[in-house]
Write a protein that holds these residues in place. Structure first.
Motif, PDB file in Angstrom:
ATOM      1  N   HIS A  98      -7.070  14.213 109.324  1.00 50.92           N
ATOM      2  CA  HIS A  98      -8.421  14.063 109.204  1.00 50.92           C
ATOM      3  C   HIS A  98      -9.229  15.287 108.712  1.00 50.92           C
ATOM      4  O   HIS A  98      -9.781  16.051 109.821  1.00 50.92           O
ATOM      5  N   GLY A 140      -2.942   6.668 105.958  1.00 45.71           N
ATOM      6  CA  GLY A 140      -3.733   7.747 105.177  1.00 45.71           C
ATOM      7  C   GLY A 140      -3.076   8.982 105.197  1.00 45.71           C
ATOM      8  O   GLY A 140      -1.641   9.145 105.494  1.00 45.71           O
ATOM      9  N   PRO A 141      -3.489  10.312 104.836  1.00 45.69           N
ATOM     10  CA  PRO A 141      -3.165  11.532 104.702  1.00 45.69           C
ATOM     11  C   PRO A 141      -2.431  11.761 106.171  1.00 45.69           C
ATOM     12  O   PRO A 141      -2.818  11.586 107.234  1.00 45.69           O
ATOM     13  N   ASN A 175      -8.380  13.902 100.308  1.00 42.92           N
ATOM     14  CA  ASN A 175      -8.550  12.520  99.853  1.00 42.92           C
ATOM     15  C   ASN A 175      -8.240  12.312  98.345  1.00 42.92           C
ATOM     16  O   ASN A 175      -8.142  13.508  97.992  1.00 42.92           O
ATOM     17  N   CYS A 176      -7.981  11.157  98.161  1.00 40.49           N
ATOM     18  CA  CYS A 176      -7.619  10.827  96.701  1.00 40.49           C
ATOM     19  C   CYS A 176      -8.665  11.348  95.751  1.00 40.49           C
ATOM     20  O   CYS A 176      -8.112  11.452  94.644  1.00 40.49           O
ATOM     21  N   GLU A 177      -9.765  11.407  96.099  1.00 40.13           N
ATOM     22  CA  GLU A 177     -10.929  11.869  95.148  1.00 40.13           C
ATOM     23  C   GLU A 177     -10.903  13.256  94.902  1.00 40.13           C
ATOM     24  O   GLU A 177     -11.632  13.967  94.251  1.00 40.13           O
ATOM     25  N   ASN A 178     -10.164  14.062  95.959  1.00 43.13           N
ATOM     26  CA  ASN A 178     -10.470  15.529  95.982  1.00 43.13           C
ATOM     27  C   ASN A 178      -9.176  16.295  95.737  1.00 43.13           C
ATOM     28  O   ASN A 178      -8.571  16.951  96.627  1.00 43.13           O
ATOM     29  N   ASP A 219     -12.279  16.305 105.750  1.00 43.38           N
ATOM     30  CA  ASP A 219     -13.005  15.939 104.561  1.00 43.38           C
ATOM     31  C   ASP A 219     -12.537  16.143 103.177  1.00 43.38           C
ATOM     32  O   ASP A 219     -12.537  15.361 102.400  1.00 43.38           O
ATOM     33  N   PRO A 261      -4.696   6.695 100.260  1.00 45.31           N
ATOM     34  CA  PRO A 261      -5.924   6.195 100.804  1.00 45.31           C
ATOM     35  C   PRO A 261      -5.728   6.149 102.446  1.00 45.31           C
ATOM     36  O   PRO A 261      -4.914   5.825 102.936  1.00 45.31           O
ATOM     37  N   ALA A 262      -7.046   6.212 103.007  1.00 49.14           N
ATOM     38  CA  ALA A 262      -7.137   6.186 104.531  1.00 49.14           C
ATOM     39  C   ALA A 262      -6.504   5.139 105.103  1.00 49.14           C
ATOM     40  O   ALA A 262      -6.160   4.740 106.159  1.00 49.14           O
ATOM     41  N   SER A 316      -7.479  18.915  98.299  1.00 46.88           N
ATOM     42  CA  SER A 316      -6.148  18.699  99.009  1.00 46.88           C
ATOM     43  C   SER A 316      -5.214  19.724  98.801  1.00 46.88           C
ATOM     44  O   SER A 316      -4.346  20.391  99.294  1.00 46.88           O
ATOM     45  N   VAL A 369      -1.062  12.877 100.660  1.00 40.27           N
ATOM     46  CA  VAL A 369      -2.312  12.403 100.659  1.00 40.27           C
ATOM     47  C   VAL A 369      -2.198  10.911  99.875  1.00 40.27           C
ATOM     48  O   VAL A 369      -1.956  10.841  98.961  1.00 40.27           O
TER      49      VAL A 369
END
Length: 147
Positions: A112, A99-100, A117-120, A114, A84-85, A124, A82
């Motif tokens: 792909h 990205g991931p 991502n780095c904020e979650n 939702d 950044p995209a 993940s 994981v």
């Protein structure tokens, strides 16, 4: 997907996340994989979770990896990476991946979703548990807990 990935598993002897000695700013944790129904360890399979503690989310890196020991050498048999995209994270025969993405044996596929991502961190982590049939256990979010 590989049969052993579909089989229900648990993690034993989880070390917890701790600073990685050879990479400043990285945290790493390891554990043994075992059959969920018997608790018997699966020979040669280990889980490793590595986190790059970024100064900003745009540089994050979470690695959720399963290794298999074969003739004394650790081989990556599954990994969810994981990041950044917009970051190029893999460059293979089929071209670059941004990205991931996940590795299943030798296959690399962009992810792909939702929740990845780095904020979650939790999203993940949960996705990784579902993809690998590992019973969820608590790995605190390193970005929220100052690990």
């Amino acid at each position: 997907m590989t049969d052993w990935l579909k089989a229900p598993k648990i993690v034993l002897n989880w070390s917890g996340l701790a600073p990685r000695s050879n990479h400043i700013g990285h945290l790493v944790g390891v554990g043994e994989l075992a059959e969920a129904d018997t608790g018997i360890t699966i020979p040669g399979l280990t889980l490793q979770v590595e986190v790059k503690a970024p100064r900003d989310v745009a540089r994050c890196l979470f690695l959720f990896t399963i290794f298999q020991l074969r003739i004394g050498v650790r081989h990556r048999v599954y990994q969810l990476e994981v990041s950044p995209a917009s970051k190029r994270t893999h460059n293979g025969d089929a071209g670059a991946v941004y990205g991931p993405h996940e590795h299943v044996d030798e296959d690399v596929t962009a992810v792909h979703h939702d929740d990845i991502n780095c904020e979650n961190w939790m999203g993940s982590l949960q996705w990784f548990y579902e993809r690998t049939s590992i019973a969820p256990f608590d790995i605190p979010d390193p970005n929220c807990h100052g690990l």
